[in-house]
Design a protein around this motif. Structure first.
Motif, PDB file in Angstrom:
ATOM      1  N   PRO A  31       0.926  -1.177  -0.249  1.00 33.78           N
ATOM      2  CA  PRO A  31      -0.041   0.007  -0.021  1.00 33.78           C
ATOM      3  C   PRO A  31       0.790   1.345  -0.238  1.00 33.78           C
ATOM      4  N   ALA A  32       0.249   2.343  -0.638  1.00 32.71           N
ATOM      5  CA  ALA A  32       1.013   3.486  -0.645  1.00 32.71           C
ATOM      6  C   ALA A  32       1.052   3.907   0.714  1.00 32.71           C
ATOM      7  N   PRO A  33       2.180   4.953   1.131  1.00 34.17           N
ATOM      8  CA  PRO A  33       2.326   5.543   2.136  1.00 34.17           C
ATOM      9  C   PRO A  33       0.938   6.278   2.759  1.00 34.17           C
ATOM     10  N   LYS A  34       0.577   6.439   3.838  1.00 34.97           N
ATOM     11  CA  LYS A  34      -0.733   6.681   4.366  1.00 34.97           C
ATOM     12  C   LYS A  34      -0.918   8.357   4.162  1.00 34.97           C
ATOM     13  N   ASN A  35      -2.009   8.698   3.547  1.00 29.04           N
ATOM     14  CA  ASN A  35      -2.223   9.787   3.158  1.00 29.04           C
ATOM     15  C   ASN A  35      -1.211  10.556   2.147  1.00 29.04           C
ATOM     16  N   ALA A  36      -0.610   9.741   1.342  1.00 30.22           N
ATOM     17  CA  ALA A  36       0.611  10.137   0.472  1.00 30.22           C
ATOM     18  C   ALA A  36      -0.078  11.047  -0.492  1.00 30.22           C
ATOM     19  N   ALA A  37      -1.150  10.468  -1.131  1.00 30.96           N
ATOM     20  CA  ALA A  37      -1.749  11.029  -2.071  1.00 30.96           C
ATOM     21  C   ALA A  37      -2.687  12.099  -1.911  1.00 30.96           C
ATOM     22  N   THR A 110      11.767  -1.922  -2.474  1.00 34.81           N
ATOM     23  CA  THR A 110      11.351  -0.622  -2.250  1.00 34.81           C
ATOM     24  C   THR A 110      11.840   0.344  -3.301  1.00 34.81           C
ATOM     25  N   LEU A 111      10.980   1.380  -3.705  1.00 33.42           N
ATOM     26  CA  LEU A 111      11.185   2.327  -4.701  1.00 33.42           C
ATOM     27  C   LEU A 111      12.799   3.096  -4.441  1.00 33.42           C
ATOM     28  N   LYS A 112      12.854   3.456  -3.444  1.00 32.22           N
ATOM     29  CA  LYS A 112      14.215   4.249  -3.049  1.00 32.22           C
ATOM     30  C   LYS A 112      15.342   3.234  -3.263  1.00 32.22           C
ATOM     31  N   ARG A 113      15.529   2.476  -2.626  1.00 34.67           N
ATOM     32  CA  ARG A 113      16.870   1.379  -2.821  1.00 34.67           C
ATOM     33  C   ARG A 113      17.032   1.064  -4.225  1.00 34.67           C
ATOM     34  N   PHE A 114      15.940   0.458  -4.952  1.00 36.73           N
ATOM     35  CA  PHE A 114      15.965   0.107  -6.172  1.00 36.73           C
ATOM     36  C   PHE A 114      16.469   1.205  -7.238  1.00 36.73           C
ATOM     37  N   THR A 115      15.664   2.352  -7.162  1.00 33.49           N
ATOM     38  CA  THR A 115      16.186   3.545  -8.334  1.00 33.49           C
ATOM     39  C   THR A 115      17.884   3.883  -7.853  1.00 33.49           C
ATOM     40  N   SER A 214      20.956  13.031  -8.900  1.00 34.92           N
ATOM     41  CA  SER A 214      19.930  12.393  -8.457  1.00 34.92           C
ATOM     42  C   SER A 214      19.966  11.468  -7.348  1.00 34.92           C
ATOM     43  N   CYS A 215      20.603  10.888  -7.173  1.00 33.19           N
ATOM     44  CA  CYS A 215      21.022   9.794  -6.089  1.00 33.19           C
ATOM     45  C   CYS A 215      21.131  10.635  -4.845  1.00 33.19           C
ATOM     46  N   ILE A 216      21.602  11.697  -4.563  1.00 32.18           N
ATOM     47  CA  ILE A 216      21.526  12.326  -3.508  1.00 32.18           C
ATOM     48  C   ILE A 216      20.313  12.986  -3.119  1.00 32.18           C
ATOM     49  N   ALA A 217      19.564  13.527  -4.172  1.00 35.73           N
ATOM     50  CA  ALA A 217      18.348  13.879  -4.017  1.00 35.73           C
ATOM     51  C   ALA A 217      17.333  12.783  -3.555  1.00 35.73           C
ATOM     52  N   ILE A 218      17.351  11.719  -4.219  1.00 37.14           N
ATOM     53  CA  ILE A 218      16.374  10.409  -3.771  1.00 37.14           C
ATOM     54  C   ILE A 218      16.763  10.150  -2.551  1.00 37.14           C
ATOM     55  N   GLN A 219      18.006  10.030  -2.154  1.00 33.92           N
ATOM     56  CA  GLN A 219      18.528   9.532  -0.540  1.00 33.92           C
ATOM     57  C   GLN A 219      17.711  10.511   0.211  1.00 33.92           C
ATOM     58  N   GLN A 220      17.901  11.871   0.074  1.00 29.24           N
ATOM     59  CA  GLN A 220      17.596  12.814   0.885  1.00 29.24           C
ATOM     60  C   GLN A 220      15.985  12.944   1.006  1.00 29.24           C
ATOM     61  N   GLY A 221      15.089  13.005   0.038  1.00 23.22           N
ATOM     62  CA  GLY A 221      13.804  13.200  -0.232  1.00 23.22           C
ATOM     63  C   GLY A 221      12.785  11.705  -0.062  1.00 23.22           C
ATOM     64  N   PRO A 223      10.991   8.840   1.484  1.00 22.82           N
ATOM     65  CA  PRO A 223      10.883   8.019   2.647  1.00 22.82           C
ATOM     66  C   PRO A 223      11.420   6.714   2.408  1.00 22.82           C
ATOM     67  N   VAL A 224      11.977   6.206   3.717  1.00 24.81           N
ATOM     68  CA  VAL A 224      12.533   4.945   3.768  1.00 24.81           C
ATOM     69  C   VAL A 224      11.414   3.903   3.958  1.00 24.81           C
ATOM     70  N   GLU A 225      11.283   2.703   3.314  1.00 23.63           N
ATOM     71  CA  GLU A 225      10.300   1.713   3.221  1.00 23.63           C
ATOM     72  C   GLU A 225      11.026   0.362   3.710  1.00 23.63           C
ATOM     73  N   PRO A 226      10.214  -0.434   4.348  1.00 20.25           N
ATOM     74  CA  PRO A 226      10.830  -1.964   4.597  1.00 20.25           C
ATOM     75  C   PRO A 226      10.861  -2.879   3.448  1.00 20.25           C
ATOM     76  N   LEU A 227      11.959  -3.532   3.365  1.00 24.24           N
ATOM     77  CA  LEU A 227      11.820  -4.541   2.223  1.00 24.24           C
ATOM     78  C   LEU A 227      10.813  -5.460   2.419  1.00 24.24           C
ATOM     79  N   LYS A 228      10.445  -6.053   1.160  1.00 23.26           N
ATOM     80  CA  LYS A 228       9.305  -7.103   1.099  1.00 23.26           C
ATOM     81  C   LYS A 228      10.099  -8.175   0.280  1.00 23.26           C
ATOM     82  N   LEU A 229      11.098  -8.690   0.729  1.00 25.64           N
ATOM     83  CA  LEU A 229      11.707  -9.911   0.332  1.00 25.64           C
ATOM     84  C   LEU A 229      10.723 -11.119   0.319  1.00 25.64           C
ATOM     85  N   GLU A 230       9.741 -11.321   0.941  1.00 25.79           N
ATOM     86  CA  GLU A 230       8.726 -12.422   1.141  1.00 25.79           C
ATOM     87  C   GLU A 230       8.333 -12.572  -0.457  1.00 25.79           C
TER      88      GLU A 230
END
Length: 544
Positions: A31-37, A110-115, A214-221, A223-230
């Motif tokens: 699910p998307a982060p709460k109230n993100a949209a 996660t979107l952040k790590r993968f990008t 772009s890496c600096i901006a993504i890292q700073q901007g 949010p961190v999300e948990p991995l879903k390796l399952e």
């Protein structure tokens, strides 16, 4: 044009109101982060989204610049023409194939790590490409860079659907449209800059500064999300095994078809035939698999289906309108990228203003985006119609007034398509929509290249034969006079080649015009009325 306006609520289509998404689609993504949209866009999150935009732009610019500068790259590395075509074919095959599966891995890792990982890989492989000791190594590096670069454009749509508030969502989509219009237009100017004034290696190394930013901006901007390796426990192996070779084989077959004489080549028959069979198997698997890569049930939305169809045609149009003048100027007048740069910049720079302005217009509740789409396609058709009257006397200046129509046409078409495709989608549908949208977009670009090369070769041969036949029947030129004057023979050969290129370019413009007409005919038939993302209720009947 009689465009019906069905009653809708918000941005959902009539047939979708109150219908929940399929179980497979709901379970496939986190699910998307709460109230993100719905919450306001914070400065920190805005920085992260800018980083996502830069990463997507990086991938597009890398692809376009290396393609434009391929002749100089081949010359510097002493690579022949046939071997050089594989540099493009292998890169594109890896690039398109990755876009099918990248959103699934982004949701898992996660979107952040993968990008960030994809950006770093793209930079590293790009930096190593000019240092390759031999051609096979260069092939491997280009494939790896194609895989890494193919991960980036789909991430931008996912981020826009997940994090942007409704009021500014169209402006976020305008950022994605920037990568589809402004990014490709930068290919010629940047290729000319590096090859003419700096060093050909910069065609690969140019992405490093942009990638770090772009890496600096993504890292700073972001949010961190948990991995879903399952999610790997239910990985869609059947779709992966059939989809990867299917897309790769089709792309290679299309890009190598003109050089190897299409179906007269056994290799091309295997690539196209085998790829088509595997693609059918992939689509069947995706329909029944509980955790697919493609959300094929989204095709039940009329606007989504229309958006994909129109996107494919629009990409072919955009490619043709950009490539036909540059090829004509290069073949007839010997233009290099440096001489073609003003023509590209004429379209590219105004798009920085035209895109947000178009987004502002589409964000008005009273505006029906179908009319905007129709006007944009019509302008593209007018461009093709005017180009079909070109002659051998046309130079760069003759294309200025013709290409200037694209400043308005491209934002109208791309943003209207994006609005239709994403209208009513939940953030959890974003990965499916992104995978399908980006795969269609890039595959349509491959089809456009194949169409221009294949049809261009066939028409040029036809026109050359007709001109030679007419020349042979002319009473003004005799075999004796030609034999006595070798200069006359050379001049005739040059003139025939020149005229065949002109006639072929005009034919290609006519084909593009027919595609524009076909897309225009779909507008009053297939899409339904939708409203800007911020609208919660439809306007009153008097406002329609």
């Amino acid at each position: 044009m009689n465009i019906a306006t069905p009653r809708t609520t918000g941005t959902a289509e009539p047939e979708e109101v109150g219908s929940p998404p399929p179980v497979a689609l709901r379970e496939a993504d986190s699910p998307a982060p709460k109230n993100a949209a719905t919450s306001a866009l914070s400065p920190r999150l805005a920085i992260g989204l800018v980083g996502m935009l830069l990463s997507s732009l990086l991938a597009i610019v890398n692809e376009q610049v290396t393609a434009v500068a391929l002749t100089d790259i081949r010359g510097a590395l002493s690579i022949g023409h046939d071997d050089g075509t594989w540099l493009t074919a292998l890169f594109e095959a890896a690039n398109v194939t990755t876009m099918v599966f990248a959103p699934w891995f982004a949701m898992t890792l996660t979107l952040k790590r993968f990008t960030i990982g994809a950006v770093v890989a793209t930079m590293v492989f790009g930096f190593l490409c000019p240092l390759a000791p031999n051609l096979p190594t260069l092939y491997v590096l280009r494939v790896l860079q194609g895989i890494a670069g193919g991960c980036l454009p789909p991430m931008l749509i996912i981020a826009a659907l997940r994090y942007l508030p409704p009021k500014i969502k169209l402006y976020g989509l305008a950022g994605y449209a920037l990568t589809a219009t402004f990014g490709p237009a930068l290919g010629i100017p940047l290729a000319a800059l590096w090859t003419e004034y700096v060093n050909w290696r910069m065609t690969f190394w140019q992405i490093v500064p942009l990638g770090l930013l772009s890496c600096i901006a993504i890292q700073q901007g972001l949010p961190v999300e948990p991995l879903k390796l399952e999610r790997f426990k239910s990985f869609n192996w059947s779709g992966f095994v059939t989809g990867c070779p299917a897309v790769a084989m089709l792309v290679i077959g299309l890009l190598q078809g003109d050089r190897l004489d299409w179906l007269n080549s056994g290799f091309i028959r295997v690539m196209l035939g085998g790829g088509a069979l595997l693609l059918i198997a992939f689509i069947v698997n995706e329909w029944f698999h509980p955790l697919p890569f493609f959300g094929l049930r989204l095709l039940g939305r009329r606007n989504f289906t229309h958006g994909l169809l129109t996107l494919a045609g629009a990409v072919i149009l955009l490619t043709g309108i950009a490539v036909i003048p540059s090829q004509y100027l290069a073949k007839v007048h010997g233009y290099r990228p440096l001489q073609t740069t003003p023509l590209a910049l004429l379209v590219a720079l105004p798009l920085l203003i035209a895109l947000p302005l178009t987004a502002a217009v589409l964000n008005i509740q009273r505006i029906d985006r179908r009319w905007i789409l129709a006007v944009g396609i019509s302008l593209m058709g007018v461009t093709c119609f005017m180009g079909s009257f070109m002659t051998s006397e046309w130079v760069r200046d003759n294309f200025y007034w013709l290409q200037s129509l694209q400043i308005a046409a491209q934002p109208m078409v791309i943003l209207s398509i994006l609005m239709g495709v994403t209208g009513g989608l939940a953030p959890t549908d974003g990965p499916f929509a992104s995978a399908m949208f980006n795969t269609v977009k890039v595959f349509a670009g491959v089809m456009a290249t194949s169409l221009i090369e294949g049809l261009g070769t066939a028409r040029q041969h036809f026109h050359s034969s007709m001109l030679v036949d007419r020349l042979g029947n002319s009473a003004l030129i005799t075999a004796q006079s030609v034999g006595e004057d070798h200069g006359l023979l050379a001049a005739l050969a040059h003139r025939i080649h020149e005229q065949s290129v002109v006639l072929t370019s005009a034919d290609l413009y006519r084909v593009m015009g027919c595609i524009a007409i076909a897309l225009l005919l779909l507008v009053p038939v297939l899409p339904t009325r939708i409203y800007p993302p911020w609208c919660t209720t439809p306007p009153l009947p008097a406002d329609r």
